[in-house]
Design a protein around this motif. Sequence first.
Motif, PDB file in Angstrom:
ATOM      1  N   TYR A 183       0.841  -1.190   0.000  1.00  0.00           N
ATOM      2  CA  TYR A 183       0.000   0.000   0.000  1.00  0.00           C
ATOM      3  C   TYR A 183       0.884   1.252   0.000  1.00  0.00           C
ATOM      4  O   TYR A 183       2.107   1.184   0.170  1.00  0.00           O
ATOM      5  CB  TYR A 183      -0.970   0.003   1.180  1.00  0.00           C
ATOM      6  CG  TYR A 183      -0.344  -0.119   2.556  1.00  0.00           C
ATOM      7  CD1 TYR A 183       0.299   0.958   3.158  1.00  0.00           C
ATOM      8  CD2 TYR A 183      -0.435  -1.310   3.278  1.00  0.00           C
ATOM      9  CE1 TYR A 183       0.854   0.858   4.419  1.00  0.00           C
ATOM     10  CE2 TYR A 183       0.115  -1.428   4.554  1.00  0.00           C
ATOM     11  CZ  TYR A 183       0.759  -0.332   5.108  1.00  0.00           C
ATOM     12  OH  TYR A 183       1.311  -0.442   6.364  1.00  0.00           O
TER      13      TYR A 183
ATOM     14  N   GLU B 253       2.738   4.625   1.075  1.00  0.00           N
ATOM     15  CA  GLU B 253       3.329   5.173   2.292  1.00  0.00           C
ATOM     16  C   GLU B 253       4.115   6.434   1.950  1.00  0.00           C
ATOM     17  O   GLU B 253       4.744   6.519   0.910  1.00  0.00           O
ATOM     18  CB  GLU B 253       4.269   4.166   2.951  1.00  0.00           C
ATOM     19  CG  GLU B 253       3.602   2.930   3.507  1.00  0.00           C
ATOM     20  CD  GLU B 253       4.583   2.051   4.272  1.00  0.00           C
ATOM     21  OE1 GLU B 253       4.912   2.411   5.426  1.00  0.00           O
ATOM     22  OE2 GLU B 253       5.030   1.041   3.704  1.00  0.00           O
ATOM     23  N   ASN B 254       4.057   7.390   2.840  1.00  0.00           N
ATOM     24  CA  ASN B 254       4.909   8.578   2.792  1.00  0.00           C
ATOM     25  C   ASN B 254       5.306   8.855   4.232  1.00  0.00           C
ATOM     26  O   ASN B 254       4.728   9.707   4.891  1.00  0.00           O
ATOM     27  CB  ASN B 254       4.158   9.764   2.181  1.00  0.00           C
ATOM     28  CG  ASN B 254       5.035  10.987   2.018  1.00  0.00           C
ATOM     29  OD1 ASN B 254       6.257  10.899   2.071  1.00  0.00           O
ATOM     30  ND2 ASN B 254       4.406  12.152   1.847  1.00  0.00           N
ATOM     31  N   PRO B 255       6.269   8.035   4.749  1.00  0.00           N
ATOM     32  CA  PRO B 255       6.560   8.009   6.184  1.00  0.00           C
ATOM     33  C   PRO B 255       6.632   9.406   6.785  1.00  0.00           C
ATOM     34  O   PRO B 255       7.227  10.305   6.184  1.00  0.00           O
ATOM     35  CB  PRO B 255       7.915   7.307   6.249  1.00  0.00           C
ATOM     36  CG  PRO B 255       7.934   6.444   5.036  1.00  0.00           C
ATOM     37  CD  PRO B 255       7.201   7.222   3.983  1.00  0.00           C
ATOM     38  N   PRO B 256       5.969   9.606   7.934  1.00  0.00           N
ATOM     39  CA  PRO B 256       5.316   8.576   8.750  1.00  0.00           C
ATOM     40  C   PRO B 256       3.887   8.261   8.342  1.00  0.00           C
ATOM     41  O   PRO B 256       3.226   7.458   8.994  1.00  0.00           O
ATOM     42  CB  PRO B 256       5.342   9.206  10.141  1.00  0.00           C
ATOM     43  CG  PRO B 256       5.197  10.671   9.875  1.00  0.00           C
ATOM     44  CD  PRO B 256       5.980  10.924   8.621  1.00  0.00           C
ATOM     45  N   LYS B 257       3.378   8.876   7.277  1.00  0.00           N
ATOM     46  CA  LYS B 257       2.005   8.643   6.860  1.00  0.00           C
ATOM     47  C   LYS B 257       1.873   7.282   6.175  1.00  0.00           C
ATOM     48  O   LYS B 257       2.757   6.867   5.421  1.00  0.00           O
ATOM     49  CB  LYS B 257       1.529   9.744   5.914  1.00  0.00           C
ATOM     50  CG  LYS B 257       1.427  11.122   6.559  1.00  0.00           C
ATOM     51  CD  LYS B 257       0.905  12.151   5.563  1.00  0.00           C
ATOM     52  CE  LYS B 257       0.778  13.526   6.197  1.00  0.00           C
ATOM     53  NZ  LYS B 257       0.278  14.540   5.219  1.00  0.00           N
ATOM     54  N   LYS B 258       0.752   6.591   6.457  1.00  0.00           N
ATOM     55  CA  LYS B 258       0.444   5.326   5.801  1.00  0.00           C
ATOM     56  C   LYS B 258      -0.954   5.420   5.191  1.00  0.00           C
ATOM     57  O   LYS B 258      -1.872   5.976   5.792  1.00  0.00           O
ATOM     58  CB  LYS B 258       0.492   4.176   6.808  1.00  0.00           C
ATOM     59  CG  LYS B 258       1.876   3.925   7.404  1.00  0.00           C
ATOM     60  CD  LYS B 258       1.855   2.728   8.356  1.00  0.00           C
ATOM     61  CE  LYS B 258       3.244   2.447   8.906  1.00  0.00           C
ATOM     62  NZ  LYS B 258       3.259   1.256   9.807  1.00  0.00           N
ATOM     63  N   TYR B 259      -1.089   4.889   3.986  1.00  0.00           N
ATOM     64  CA  TYR B 259      -2.361   4.922   3.269  1.00  0.00           C
ATOM     65  C   TYR B 259      -2.771   3.476   2.975  1.00  0.00           C
ATOM     66  O   TYR B 259      -2.645   2.992   1.841  1.00  0.00           O
ATOM     67  CB  TYR B 259      -2.234   5.735   1.986  1.00  0.00           C
ATOM     68  CG  TYR B 259      -1.723   7.145   2.215  1.00  0.00           C
ATOM     69  CD1 TYR B 259      -2.597   8.180   2.519  1.00  0.00           C
ATOM     70  CD2 TYR B 259      -0.364   7.437   2.148  1.00  0.00           C
ATOM     71  CE1 TYR B 259      -2.133   9.472   2.731  1.00  0.00           C
ATOM     72  CE2 TYR B 259       0.116   8.723   2.360  1.00  0.00           C
ATOM     73  CZ  TYR B 259      -0.782   9.733   2.650  1.00  0.00           C
ATOM     74  OH  TYR B 259      -0.315  11.010   2.862  1.00  0.00           O
ATOM     75  N   GLN B 260      -3.272   2.815   4.011  1.00  0.00           N
ATOM     76  CA  GLN B 260      -3.587   1.394   3.872  1.00  0.00           C
ATOM     77  C   GLN B 260      -4.732   1.136   2.909  1.00  0.00           C
ATOM     78  O   GLN B 260      -4.926  -0.012   2.466  1.00  0.00           O
ATOM     79  CB  GLN B 260      -3.924   0.810   5.248  1.00  0.00           C
ATOM     80  CG  GLN B 260      -2.770   0.822   6.245  1.00  0.00           C
ATOM     81  CD  GLN B 260      -2.749   2.078   7.096  1.00  0.00           C
ATOM     82  OE1 GLN B 260      -3.281   3.116   6.697  1.00  0.00           O
ATOM     83  NE2 GLN B 260      -2.111   1.993   8.269  1.00  0.00           N
TER      84      GLN B 260
END
Length: 676
Positions: free
Chosen positions: A352, A354-361
């Motif tokens: 899926y 990700e743009n650490p620390p963001k996660k886009y599950q």
Amino acid sequence: MTGRADLRLGISDVAPVVSCGSFSTRAVVGEHLPITATVFREGHDAVAASVVLTPPAEPGASATPVRTRMVEFGPEPDRWTATVVPDREGLWTYQVEAWDDPLSTWHHDVEVKIEAGQGAEELANDLESGARLLEEVAAGVSEDHAGVLEHRADLTAAAAALRDESLGLTARIAPALSPSLQGVLHAHPVRRLVTGSQVYELYVDRPRALYGSWYEFFPRSEGPVVGGTPTHGTFAQAAERLPAIADMGFDVVYLPPIHPIGTTNRKGKNNTLVAHPDDVGSPWAIGSPEGGHDAVHPQLGTMEDFVAFVERTKSLGMEVALDFALQATPDHPWVTSHPEWFTTKPDGTIAYAENPPKKYQDIYPINFDNDPEGIYAECLRVIRVWIEAGVRIFRVDNPHTKPLNFWNWLIWEVKKTDSDVLFLAEAFTRPAMMHQLARVGFTQSYTYFTWRTEAWELREYGEELAANAHYMRPNFFVNTPDILHETLQVGGPPMFKIRAALAAMMSPTWGVYSGYELFEHVGLRPGSEEYLDTEKFQLRPRDWAAAEASGRSLAPYLRRLNEIRRAHPALQQLRTLRFHAVDNPDLLVFSKTDPASDDAVLVVVSLNSSYTQIGTTALDMPALGLDWSDRFAVTDEITGAHYDWGQTNYVELDPHREPAHVFTVHRSLPTVVAPQ
């Protein structure tokens, strides 16, 4: 040996050129495009230059080039310029031609020799050379040049006078040097040693590529509130909002993705990881068993309902821009039919976003290196589905996360059949990538305007954009569903007016996201640019009528800004943006002019939303088409006030009243008629 050996005369530094000609220069229909070049030659004989502009060929016919004579301009020596104005869409070419100009050489030599006291006998060869040049022009005039044919007799008579030894020297040369004949010779010169530069491409878009006002809203939030609970809106209900958007003067209605939304890993309100049964999910989480990128979310309506929405928008003088987001939920039909289009991790699961620390599950990125031929073809098919439905503008989500060669292929493949389709790059990314996306084909780009808040930053950024106007066109959004800048969170209503005035006046294209006119300013948490209760993850109905009735709406101000933009061609330009000095760092002064209409607008904006700001300007008068000592009248298009101005002027702006002056510049003071 390297370089071009056929360059008999010197041509260098042609501008504007994009990446040495690797990509097309850009303009829009009717735009005044200045072409410049350094042109020179050996020795002292005169050299001249022209721009050769060739339009797209009509079906079954060859294109006819148009030559525009260049003139020298300072302060650099040997620098030449001409302005061209393309009159239709499509792929043009342009080239700079340099040539030996024997008529100018002859004219100069004769005048210098006469001033040195030489007589007819010493000038015998010069007089004969001049006669032969005039006869060459007369003989070369074809029947197609009807405007010159009527001067053929004048050319022949002037040549005869040069040879007439019964006349005095002044009488012999006077006809050849007369202003009327010089005008003919300037337009139809003798050209020798013609040398051409490289041929460059110029892609010409429709005017909306440069100028427009955008309004973004979510159709799903336009449903009624029943028993205190919002209900999912439809296209038909969203269409009821369109007259108010048109009344504010917007040209483009931008919709987030309107496709089915997945349920696997669906996000809840405020991007929480657990969704409740009534959570609607993110429109950017595209794809469900009900369809993918070529389908309409069933709660919004049908494809026929969307087409009706597009037609209603057009009937109000606007057009629809649709989000094009190349990503998929785990429920997207592509995941089943083309699992190879995604990245599979060692454990067999699909990766899926990700743009650490963001996660886009809830989102699977597409892997363009897996089956590029199949992915490219499917993306083109999807775009054409929406073109067929009436969409001519696409706002592309995160284009910087997809290959550049893909965009170069897709955009120009679309342009082959639909030249009026425009693409906006939503690329808040590194400068190199942002600029390259523009070079490879994107019509417009989001910018760093949101984060430019100081006068020096705005000036520096505005100058950068104006310098690159030949390929990168900005779209200044004051806010987006993702971005609520700190200045709007703490600056109060005055800051909303300040940012709107800056965006609308500095950039020919600007935009607002719905709710801006209601001063929505509450962030998710301190230090966050996310809205609290962001519309990305929930329905957010707004009581527009109550806001208007109470006077708590910025809509009248937005309407006035757009009215001013429509009334002033200068504000529809980017290349002519110029900044002026002022002695207060909380004030910004800039102007725009329009070369076609002689329109000029001067803007003064306070950047401080709390306190009154005063300052003294030091205007760049030539940038306004004025001499340094001129006086001129200005009319404030917001308040209606009139002032008598010069280079140095006192300004005072109270942000709680009006934080900006938008002046029409009257280059001559109006005549005052005494009362009878």
